[in-house]
Enzyme design. Structure first.
Site, short mmCIF file in Angstrom:
data_model
loop_
_atom_site.label_atom_id
_atom_site.label_comp_id
_atom_site.label_asym_id
_atom_site.label_seq_id
_atom_site.Cartn_x
_atom_site.Cartn_y
_atom_site.Cartn_z
N ARG A 34 0.83 -1.21 0.00
CA ARG A 34 0.00 0.00 0.00
C ARG A 34 0.87 1.26 0.00
O ARG A 34 1.89 1.32 0.69
CB ARG A 34 -0.93 0.01 1.20
N ASP A 35 0.45 2.24 -0.79
CA ASP A 35 1.12 3.53 -0.83
C ASP A 35 0.88 4.26 0.49
O ASP A 35 -0.23 4.21 1.02
CB ASP A 35 0.57 4.35 -2.01
N ILE A 36 1.89 4.93 1.01
CA ILE A 36 1.74 5.63 2.29
C ILE A 36 1.00 6.95 2.15
O ILE A 36 0.58 7.53 3.14
CB ILE A 36 3.09 5.85 3.00
N ASN A 92 5.18 6.33 -13.28
CA ASN A 92 5.77 7.66 -13.41
C ASN A 92 7.24 7.45 -13.72
O ASN A 92 7.94 6.78 -12.97
CB ASN A 92 5.61 8.46 -12.11
N VAL A 101 10.65 8.02 -6.10
CA VAL A 101 11.52 6.92 -5.71
C VAL A 101 12.01 6.30 -7.02
O VAL A 101 11.21 5.84 -7.83
CB VAL A 101 10.80 5.87 -4.84
N HIS A 105 8.28 1.19 -10.48
CA HIS A 105 7.11 0.74 -9.76
C HIS A 105 5.84 1.17 -10.48
O HIS A 105 5.81 2.21 -11.12
CB HIS A 105 7.09 1.25 -8.31
N HIS A 107 1.78 2.03 -10.01
CA HIS A 107 0.72 2.40 -9.09
C HIS A 107 -0.57 1.75 -9.58
O HIS A 107 -0.92 1.90 -10.75
CB HIS A 107 0.49 3.92 -9.09
#
Length: 118
Positions: A34-36, A92, A101, A105, A107
């Site tokens: 999960r994204d923070i 991205n 980052v 990755h 999303h």
């Protein structure tokens, strides 16, 4: 070097279990967590365990790992219950695109109308 864990990379540390994350799926080649700072009710990041700075370098350096990330993104959408209503998979690439980052990755976003989300 691309493909090898980088000691200063946040996502390499998450993949190695050195930094905690809310992991939702894990394979030999990927980790999904999960994204923070979620931008939608479902916002999960899917990363390759191998380090590649961005999606382009991942695709060029290890097409199978790139395919694994996309495959896992689809499985995350199913698991999270957003596959039927629609979801986005976003990479991205580069600072100008919002990448913060520099470990490739995806999303996975869903759970609400995403027409306004860029």
């Amino acid at each position: 070097m691309a493909g090898e864990a980088q000691p200063d990379c946040l996502f390499c540390k998450i993949a190695a279990g050195e930094i905690p994350a809310q992991v939702v799926r894990e394979t030999d080649t990927t980790v999904a967590f999960r994204d923070i700072a979620p931008k939608a009710p479902t916002h999960v990041l899917v990363i390759p365990r191998a380090h590649y700075p961005d999606a382009g370098e991942l695709a060029a350096g290890d097409p199978r790992a790139a395919a694994a990330v996309l495959h896992e993104a689809a499985l995350v959408a199913e698991q999270e219950g957003v596959a039927g209503t629609g979801y986005r998979i976003i990479f991205n690439t580069g600072e100008g695109a919002g990448q913060t980052v520099f470990h490739a990755h995806a999303h996975v976003l869903g759970g609400r109308d995403l027409h306004q989300l860029v």
